[in-house]
Motif scaffolding. Structure first.
Motif, mmCIF file in Angstrom:
data_model
loop_
_atom_site.group_PDB
_atom_site.id
_atom_site.type_symbol
_atom_site.label_atom_id
_atom_site.label_comp_id
_atom_site.label_asym_id
_atom_site.label_seq_id
_atom_site.Cartn_x
_atom_site.Cartn_y
_atom_site.Cartn_z
ATOM 1 N N VAL A 1 11.638 -2.794 -3.898
ATOM 2 C CA VAL A 1 12.395 -1.753 -3.433
ATOM 3 C C VAL A 1 12.855 -1.538 -2.488
ATOM 4 C CG1 VAL A 1 13.446 0.677 -4.472
ATOM 5 C CG2 VAL A 1 11.104 -0.747 -5.609
ATOM 6 N N GLY A 2 12.561 -1.607 -1.155
ATOM 7 C CA GLY A 2 12.965 -1.215 -0.120
ATOM 8 C C GLY A 2 12.151 -0.061 0.802
ATOM 9 N N ARG A 3 12.170 -0.422 1.350
ATOM 10 C CA ARG A 3 11.598 1.666 2.747
ATOM 11 C C ARG A 3 12.521 1.797 2.842
ATOM 12 N NH1 ARG A 3 9.718 4.775 4.302
ATOM 13 N NH2 ARG A 3 9.159 5.652 5.564
ATOM 14 N N ARG A 4 14.051 1.824 3.217
ATOM 15 C CA ARG A 4 14.510 2.907 2.253
ATOM 16 C C ARG A 4 15.475 3.293 1.007
ATOM 17 N NH1 ARG A 4 16.095 4.452 7.807
ATOM 18 N NH2 ARG A 4 15.702 3.570 9.996
ATOM 19 N N GLU A 5 14.990 2.951 0.373
ATOM 20 C CA GLU A 5 16.118 3.239 -0.555
ATOM 21 C C GLU A 5 15.808 4.334 -1.899
ATOM 22 O OE1 GLU A 5 18.615 1.089 -1.493
ATOM 23 O OE2 GLU A 5 18.450 0.070 0.002
ATOM 24 N N ALA A 6 13.961 4.794 -0.723
ATOM 25 C CA ALA A 6 13.862 5.789 -1.590
ATOM 26 C C ALA A 6 13.290 6.592 -0.308
ATOM 27 C CB ALA A 6 12.331 5.630 -2.434
ATOM 28 N N ARG A 7 12.790 7.758 -0.340
ATOM 29 C CA ARG A 7 11.626 8.813 0.226
ATOM 30 C C ARG A 7 10.150 8.320 -0.319
ATOM 31 N NH1 ARG A 7 16.446 12.435 1.494
ATOM 32 N NH2 ARG A 7 15.814 13.518 -0.850
ATOM 33 N N TRP A 8 9.337 8.319 0.424
ATOM 34 C CA TRP A 8 7.741 8.074 0.007
ATOM 35 C C TRP A 8 7.277 9.020 0.262
ATOM 36 C CZ3 TRP A 8 8.334 3.348 -3.229
ATOM 37 C CH2 TRP A 8 9.207 2.667 -3.162
ATOM 38 N N HIS A 9 6.147 9.316 -0.954
ATOM 39 C CA HIS A 9 5.313 10.441 -0.797
ATOM 40 C C HIS A 9 4.142 10.243 -1.160
ATOM 41 C CE1 HIS A 9 8.191 13.567 -0.770
ATOM 42 N NE2 HIS A 9 8.886 12.971 -1.053
ATOM 43 N N LEU A 10 3.224 9.626 0.159
ATOM 44 C CA LEU A 10 2.218 9.351 -0.635
ATOM 45 C C LEU A 10 0.911 10.616 -0.646
ATOM 46 C CD1 LEU A 10 -0.696 7.429 -0.666
ATOM 47 C CD2 LEU A 10 -0.995 7.715 2.110
ATOM 48 N N ILE A 11 0.531 11.016 -2.246
ATOM 49 C CA ILE A 11 0.192 11.424 -2.770
ATOM 50 C C ILE A 11 -1.180 11.942 -2.775
ATOM 51 C CG2 ILE A 11 1.994 12.636 -3.273
ATOM 52 C CD1 ILE A 11 1.422 11.691 -6.202
ATOM 53 N N GLY A 12 -2.692 10.387 -2.815
ATOM 54 C CA GLY A 12 -3.269 10.597 -2.886
ATOM 55 C C GLY A 12 -4.503 10.187 -1.708
ATOM 56 N N HIS A 13 -5.940 10.122 -1.986
ATOM 57 C CA HIS A 13 -6.721 9.919 -1.138
ATOM 58 C C HIS A 13 -6.534 8.768 -0.370
ATOM 59 C CE1 HIS A 13 -9.954 10.388 1.198
ATOM 60 N NE2 HIS A 13 -10.803 9.384 1.199
ATOM 61 N N LEU A 14 -6.504 9.181 1.674
ATOM 62 C CA LEU A 14 -5.961 7.382 2.123
ATOM 63 C C LEU A 14 -7.725 7.377 2.672
ATOM 64 C CD1 LEU A 14 -4.491 5.604 2.969
ATOM 65 C CD2 LEU A 14 -3.690 7.448 4.976
ATOM 66 N N GLN A 15 -7.961 5.848 3.020
ATOM 67 C CA GLN A 15 -9.397 5.753 3.240
ATOM 68 C C GLN A 15 -8.761 5.662 4.533
ATOM 69 O OE1 GLN A 15 -10.243 2.528 -0.133
ATOM 70 N NE2 GLN A 15 -11.831 2.904 -0.093
ATOM 71 N N ARG A 16 -9.784 5.601 5.899
ATOM 72 C CA ARG A 16 -9.324 5.626 6.965
ATOM 73 C C ARG A 16 -9.579 4.656 7.888
ATOM 74 N NH1 ARG A 16 -13.626 7.381 10.209
ATOM 75 N NH2 ARG A 16 -15.240 7.555 8.147
ATOM 76 N N ASN A 17 -10.046 2.792 6.923
ATOM 77 C CA ASN A 17 -9.589 1.615 7.261
ATOM 78 C C ASN A 17 -7.864 1.594 6.736
ATOM 79 O OD1 ASN A 17 -9.558 1.316 4.640
ATOM 80 N ND2 ASN A 17 -11.773 0.160 5.205
ATOM 81 N N LYS A 18 -7.848 2.353 5.828
ATOM 82 C CA LYS A 18 -6.162 1.701 5.299
ATOM 83 C C LYS A 18 -5.071 3.122 5.702
ATOM 84 C CE LYS A 18 -7.821 0.398 1.257
ATOM 85 N NZ LYS A 18 -8.005 0.736 0.271
ATOM 86 N N VAL A 19 -5.132 3.585 7.041
ATOM 87 C CA VAL A 19 -4.855 4.061 8.070
ATOM 88 C C VAL A 19 -3.617 3.565 8.622
ATOM 89 C CG1 VAL A 19 -4.223 6.255 10.221
ATOM 90 C CG2 VAL A 19 -5.665 6.354 8.041
ATOM 91 N N SER A 20 -3.479 2.311 9.519
ATOM 92 C CA SER A 20 -2.741 1.612 9.838
ATOM 93 C C SER A 20 -1.863 1.457 9.230
ATOM 94 C CB SER A 20 -2.993 1.212 10.994
ATOM 95 O OG SER A 20 -3.943 -0.243 10.650
ATOM 96 N N LYS A 21 -1.351 1.087 7.658
ATOM 97 C CA LYS A 21 -1.450 0.150 6.747
ATOM 98 C C LYS A 21 -0.288 0.632 5.976
ATOM 99 C CE LYS A 21 -2.533 -2.912 2.816
ATOM 100 N NZ LYS A 21 -3.372 -3.344 1.642
ATOM 101 N N ALA A 22 -1.147 2.342 6.111
ATOM 102 C CA ALA A 22 -0.314 2.809 4.884
ATOM 103 C C ALA A 22 0.656 3.865 5.988
ATOM 104 C CB ALA A 22 -1.189 3.863 4.815
ATOM 105 N N LEU A 23 0.577 3.934 6.869
ATOM 106 C CA LEU A 23 1.584 4.867 8.233
ATOM 107 C C LEU A 23 3.162 4.707 8.038
ATOM 108 C CD1 LEU A 23 1.238 6.786 10.033
ATOM 109 C CD2 LEU A 23 1.244 5.609 12.263
ATOM 110 N N PRO A 24 3.383 3.334 7.987
ATOM 111 C CA PRO A 24 4.715 2.713 7.663
ATOM 112 C C PRO A 24 5.415 2.724 6.758
ATOM 113 C CG PRO A 24 3.539 1.178 8.296
ATOM 114 C CD PRO A 24 2.777 1.982 8.440
ATOM 115 N N LEU A 25 4.949 2.769 4.967
ATOM 116 C CA LEU A 25 5.461 3.589 4.586
ATOM 117 C C LEU A 25 5.325 4.898 3.810
ATOM 118 C CD1 LEU A 25 2.253 0.621 2.981
ATOM 119 C CD2 LEU A 25 4.869 0.190 3.470
#
Ligand SMILES: *Cc1c(COP(=O)(O)O)cnc(C)c1O
Length: 230
Positions: free
Chosen positions: A69-93
């Protein structure tokens, strides 16, 4: 999809308005369209139907949809549990993470945000029902937990989030939401680093009760897109 969604959005907005009015509230309630398990088109449809905020609960799926869709086409909310090993992957998203549920995760997120040079906007998850299956800070320890999180660099704490038990018992739902609202109020009163911008509570089956108890952000999937496949 967009036509049907447009009428559902209108219905949902009317229900949100009625709930606000019944509680005598005049402050706004943000609607987040929860697009998990639905294709990327659901995100485009939500945006087209006037909902620029979308919620995903898994990093992998968030990543795929952001790419489509494109990073700037929506405001993205992460609403589920985040595993610590996925933090750096998730951060920019994500624009706002609702599910900061432990100190270990907070420290990891803080480190990554500082390294990336962009603050992470977060809500602290409160387990207000005390259910074993739910993550988050216990209600009676939450303010102290939030205080410690507020001290970490790289994090902007913008409120709290809760998930109510899966029940039709209105009394239990109200209690859970009221307890969470009290955490938000206490944190706002006591903590200078805390911004009480969002009180994220309410899903398809309980959002009107959540709004009556003070929610300023509801996360709705089923009532907008229909039942998800199991
Ligand atoms: C799936 C989900 C929602 C939306 O649930 P619906 O009942 O479909 O509205 C809201 N919040 C969280 C954290 C979720 O995982």
């Amino acid at each position: 999809m967009t036509d049907q969604l447009t009428s559902r959005v209108a219905e949902v907005r009317a229900r949100i308005e009625r709930a606000r009015e019944s509680a005598g509230r005049s402050d706004p309630v943000t609607l987040v369209a929860v697009t998990k398990t639905y294709p990327a088109d659901a995100v485009r449809s939500a945006v087209a139907a006037g909902i620029p905020d979308v919620g995903e609960n898994r990093v992998q799926e968030l990543e795929e949809k952001v790419a489509a869709v494109g990073r700037r086409e929506a405001r993205w909310h992460l609403i589920g549990h985040l595993q610590r090993n996925k933090v750096s992957k998730a951060l920019p998203l994500f624009d706002l993470m609702h599910s900061l549920d432990s100190h270990r995760l907070a420290r990891e997120l803080s480190k990554s945000a500082v390294a990336a040079g962009t603050p992470a906007r977060v809500l602290v998850q409160v387990n207000a029902s005390g259910e074993e299956s739910k993550s988050g800070f216990a209600a009676d320890e939450a303010v102290e937990g939030i205080a410690r999180i507020c001290e970490l660099p790289g994090l902007v704490v913008e409120g709290v989030m809760t998930m109510a038990p899966f029940t039709d018992d209105e009394r239990v739902l109200r209690q859970t939401f009221a307890r969470t609202a009290r955490v938000q109020e206490a944190a706002a009163r006591q903590l200078t680093g805390f911004h009480a911008r969002y009180l994220s509570m309410g899903m398809s089956n309980d959002f009107e009760i959540a709004i009556q108890e003070g929610s300023t952000l509801v996360r709705l999937g089923t009532v907008l897109f229909g039942e998800r496949d199991a």
